[in-house]
Design an enzyme around this catalytic site. Structure first.
Site: not given
Lengths: 429, 233
Positions: A189-192, A247, A265, A316-317, A368, A390
């Site tokens: 996820h690129s924004r992390e 993301r 996903r 991830h974060s 989740y 995370e």
């Protein structure tokens, strides 16, 4: 005495650096304690005295501005060994002065630090600035440098291409053939951003510790480590150029103006369930079909063709959690007890460094329901030690974690990764 | 599939309810020098209520982000009720924190900040707090905190059992003309919702003074892409 750094011109600064470099190259000199004084003569008599001073060669003075006229300041570079004498002389003759540069070496040190920090092309991985966030090209260069510096330990494998045709690079750390493997990925996820930044640090850590740290050395003598630092290069470039909060991948969706698929996903496990979205505009859009994203397919193909990966960690974060399968179902994983206990141990190791609090548990209970996620798929492929991290923080800065937290985050996370790797090695299957 | 009875404190149902209580706490006690964050949930339980809704009982600790990790943790207890209505309505919170009034007073900093920016010539205007690299100047920190407190009004109002909000960043702050001796600030904030992973943009107008605290006067959801429709709630 006024420390008047701001009053000297950049030309003088340049001259200073040039002098320093010249001297540094031709003689090992340092400039500790040397000062630059700005002298204000009030009459012709004082000018005359200063001219006499300038003729005292043994003092080693260097007049940046010669004594000419009482209306003009006189700037003089005074080496440390002459400071006492010069100050006595000036005071005795009641000649006013102030200190322009308190310590020339300090100034050079600061400059050097600034130059290293903003040097766009580090000369080696020892030169690389681990305390800053970098762009794609810098990180890809880092990988090549690391391989070049450690060619008997590290190689680069290209496992595929992103949608926009960027290479999907994986660093392979290996000390022998036909070994089972351990996989880490960051930045899916690129924004992390703290994850890619940590991945760089992990790569350097491995080459530094091999042959020095007995536990890591033992691991690498039995297992290969695969590290994909930028698992989503198109998204990463987009976070730099357009939208810091991007993301997903950057593949267009036919029939929609919304771009991208959530690469976490898109895996063939519980695909399309309620823990993902079927709306292309959504951040958790699962994509048109399983493994439709080349970034995902590349890892799938790699895992299947390798056939002997024994641990798989996808990083991830943010949230500060260590999670194990499943995300798509509440049914406990077969190895739940062992995975939970190993998570407890890894988190305890992590926390021991900077007291960072982590929670741990299965994805579906702790964070989740999420369908079609990486580690559910890898677990079902038989990779027992499948975990998702995370990283920092818990929401204060979120994705925009300040760069001064990169190294503390990477350091503490590494302890958890070592715990997972060590357990994997001690429990072969 | 909701759980009734005791909840695992580290799992998301308890944590989401605790975050709602935090938003409530910040709307009441937040300031340019005080924002509370969740430290840990100690105990949690939930039950369905007769009127149709779910009530969470929580025992948790919070810290003041302003005082860093050195700050003391405050122990709190809260009841958080998520109503079950056809259209979304805000959760209802009852909250009690021990020793709330014993924590270090920030009155001095607040007064200095207020005096500095209440002057008619003051026209604060800034973007991207923090920037992409997490940098935030010293001067901007109280504005970030104010935005975070003001955003808490929105996050509280928009919360449900299926959301978990944080403020991702302050896109902009623009000082408006002071009114009734209140600092008037227009913020555009980006909120991050964890379960959906969506970034939601809101424009809001907030007032603040040391006496009256933070009030939110107007809020407006803003689409991030031209074609985006309002997210369902």
């Amino acid at each position: 005495m006024i420390l008047a750094r701001k009053f000297y011109s950049s030309k003088m600064k340049g001259l200073l650096v040039l002098t320093a470099l010249f001297v540094a190259v031709f003689g090992k000199k340092t400039f500790e304690g040397d000062q630059v004084l700005r002298i204000t003569a009030k009459n012709e008599a004082q000018i005359f005295l200063l001219k006499e001073l300038s003729e005292q060669e043994h003092l080693g003075l260097d007049f940046w501005r010669e004594p000419v006229h009482e209306s003009l300041p006189v700037d003089v570079y005074v080496p440390f060994h002459s400071l006492q004498a010069v100050r006595v002389f000036l005071r005795y003759n009641q000649i006013q002065y102030n200190v322009m540069i308190m310590d020339v070496q300090d100034l050079l040190d600061d400059e050097e630090r600034e130059m290293v920090k903003y040097r766009t092309i580090p000369r080696s991985t020892d030169d690389f600035v681990y305390t800053a966030y970098h762009d794609l090209n810098s990180i890809y260069s880092f990988m090549d440098m690391l391989v070049a510096e450690n060619s008997n330990l590290v190689s680069k494998i290209v496992i595929g291409q992103s949608y926009e045709n960027r290479p999907l690079n994986v660093l392979k750390f290996s000390t022998g053939a036909n070994r089972p493997g351990i996989w880490f990925d960051t930045g899916i996820h690129s924004r992390e951003w703290v994850t890619q930044a940590s991945g760089i640090w992990f790569a350097k850590k491995i080459v530094t510790d091999y042959g020095r740290d007995p536990v890591l050395t033992d691991i690498l003598n039995n297992y290969d480590i695969f590290l994909e630092i930028i698992a989503n290069p198109d998204g990463f470039v987009y976070t730099h150029s357009n939208d810091r909060m991007w993301r997903k991948t950057r593949k267009p969706n036919p029939g929609s103006s919304c771009v991208g698929v959530d690469p976490n996903r898109n895996w063939e496990i519980g695909f399309g369930g309620p823990g993902a979205s079927s709306n292309p505009c959504s951040q958790t859009y699962h994509g048109p079909s399983v493994h439709s994203e080349p970034e995902v397919k590349a890892i799938v193909d790699f895992v299947k063709s390798h056939g002997k990966l024994k641990a798989f960690v996808s990083i991830h974060s943010y949230s500060q959690m260590l999670l194990y399968p499943y995300g798509y179902t509440r049914t406990s994983a077969k190895d739940q007890v062992e995975l939970h206990e190993l998570a407890r141990k890894a988190v305890s190791e992590l926390q021991s460094l900077h007291n960072t609090a982590y929670t741990y548990g299965s994805v579906i209970t702790t964070i989740y329901q999420a369908d079609g996620i990486t580690v559910d798929w890898t677990y079902e492929q038989g990779i027992k030690y499948s975990y998702t991290f995370e990283l920092r923080d818990t929401g204060r800065y979120g994705f925009l974690l300040p760069a001064d937290q990169i190294i503390p985050t990477a350091e503490e996370t590494w302890l958890a990764l070592m715990a997972i790797m060590e357990h994997t090695k001690n429990n072969p299957y | 599939m909701a759980s009734t009875g005791d909840l695992e404190p580290t799992h998301y149902p308890a944590r989401r309810a605790a975050q709602v209580a935090l938003h409530y706490l910040n709307t009441h006690h937040g300031s340019p020098f005080r924002v509370f964050g969740l430290q840990q949930v100690h105990k949690a339980s939930a039950e369905d209520v007769a009127a149709g809704g779910r009530k969470y009982k929580l025992d948790f600790s919070v810290t003041d982000w302003g005082s860093g990790s050195a700050g003391p943790a405050l122990r709190c207890s809260a009841d958080v009720l998520f109503p079950r209505t056809e259209r979304h309505s805000a959760p209802e919170v009852q909250l009690h924190c021990e020793a709330l009034h014993q924590i270090n007073s920030t009155a001095q900093e607040e007064d200095a900040f207020y005096q500095k920016y209440i002057s008619p010539d003051s026209t604060v205007s800034a973007r991207d707090i923090p920037d992409s690299f997490g940098n935030m100047s010293e001067e901007m920190q109280p504005f970030w905190r104010l935005a975070r407190v003001a955003a808490s009004f929105i996050m509280l109002r928009e919360s449900s059992e299926n959301t978990e909000f944080n403020m991702a960043k302050v896109a902009s702050v623009t000082q408006q003309e002071s009114s009734e001796e209140q600092l008037m600030l227009e913020f555009v904030v980006l909120l991050h919702d964890f379960p959906s992973q969506e970034i939601v943009q809101w424009k809001l107008l907030a007032s603040w003074s040391p006496d009256r605290g933070v009030r939110v006067l107007q809020t407006e959801w803003q689409p991030r892409c031209p074609h985006a429709t309002k997210p369902p709630n």
